[in-house]
Design an enzyme around this catalytic site. Structure first.
Site, mmCIF file in Angstrom:
data_model
loop_
_atom_site.group_PDB
_atom_site.id
_atom_site.type_symbol
_atom_site.label_atom_id
_atom_site.label_comp_id
_atom_site.label_asym_id
_atom_site.label_seq_id
_atom_site.Cartn_x
_atom_site.Cartn_y
_atom_site.Cartn_z
ATOM 1 C CG ASP A 81 -2.100 -0.865 1.144
ATOM 2 O OD1 ASP A 81 -2.137 -1.706 0.229
ATOM 3 O OD2 ASP A 81 -3.000 -0.743 1.996
ATOM 4 C CG HIS A 227 1.909 -0.037 4.653
ATOM 5 N ND1 HIS A 227 1.628 -1.053 5.539
ATOM 6 C CD2 HIS A 227 0.734 0.633 4.467
ATOM 7 C CE1 HIS A 227 0.354 -1.007 5.878
ATOM 8 N NE2 HIS A 227 -0.211 0.015 5.248
#
Length: 272
Positions: A81, A227
């Site tokens: 992400d 992430h």
């Protein structure tokens, strides 16, 4: 392997209105008939259900949400992400080195700032998902219908134009999806994705601790949340360690679009 649908676009994005209305009418009737001692707790409980639907990332109260792939062997879906970022190039090299594929849930405005990074993701065979246009993490859960629609639509337009392929997957910011997300997801043929294993690497800096948290929840079909671009600057290290550990444990990464034919996405909304 049983037939399963992994790409589920919301079919009735406004159905929650009826559920809300019926629940409050029931509460009002019971309050009127039995008094506040019954009515007040029931009202609070009914509101809590809707808050649970917003705050819990894997809640399907307002729209279908994918939490795990329906596979029985050691395959998992690696998702990354918050990019593109200055980490993207190093992450792509890491994935290539391990023969791994991932889906990058991309922020539209960040893709506009780093268009070549997004193109590199697509060119190197990875997936791209919609992760909002500006990533308003403090208040995404509270967006009204117009602002929610804009966050989804703007990101979809930017990612499609730059990457050349329209995303088919959406991940809510911080995983919190309020009732107003369903309509734009249906409009753009997007299916919502949560996760089943995460290391909190957006805030946790120590790679070993991140990987240990992910490993605790690994299982066939796991959707792993990682992430890039975090302020602590150690996302690449954490991913490198995770990929080494996945290799050691015998796990392989897979994209949903590469699964067997009976697990392929449903046709876009409106298709015949």
């Amino acid at each position: 392997m049983p037939t399963a649908i992994v790409h589920r676009v919301p079919r009735r994005p406004h159905a929650w209105w009826g559920l809300l209305l019926l629940s409050q009418l029931l509460v009002a009737a019971l309050w009127w008939g039995l008094g506040w001692a019954v009515g007040l707790p029931l009202m609070l409980a009914s509101h809590a259900v809707f808050w649970w639907g917003v705050l819990k990332a894997d809640s399907g109260l307002f729209s279908p949400v994918l939490v795990r792939l329906p596979v029985a062997d050691k395959r998992l879906w690696l998702t990354i992400d918050d990019g593109p970022s200055e980490d993207t190039a190093a992450i792509l090299d890491l994935l290539d080195a391990h023969g791994a594929k991932a889906t990058f849930f991309v922020v539209g405005a960040r893709a506009q700032a780093r268009p070549e990074a997004l193109r590199a993701i697509v060119r190197r065979g990875h997936g791209v998902g919609n992760h909002s246009h500006s990533h308003p993490q403090a208040w995404f859960w509270a967006l009204g219908p117009a602002r929610m629609r804009a966050q989804v639509a703007q990101a979809q337009a930017v990612l499609t134009e730059i990457g050349g392929v329209a995303p088919r997957w959406f991940r809510a910011v911080v995983g919190m999806a309020n009732p107003f997300v369903s309509a734009p997801l249906r409009e753009h043929g997007l299916a919502r994705v949560a996760w089943s294993a995460r290391g909190f690497d957006a805030i946790a800096a120590e790679p070993a601790a991140v990987v240990a948290r992910v490993e605790r929840d690994l299982a066939p079909g796991a959707i792993v949340l990682m992430h890039e671009g975090a302020r602590h600057g150690r996302n690449v290290e954490a991913l490198a360690l995770l990929l080494q550990r996945l290799d050691a444990l015998g796990y392989r990464t897979v994209l949903p679009e590469h699964l067997a034919p009976d697990l392929q996405p449903t046709p876009p909304v409106g298709a015949t």
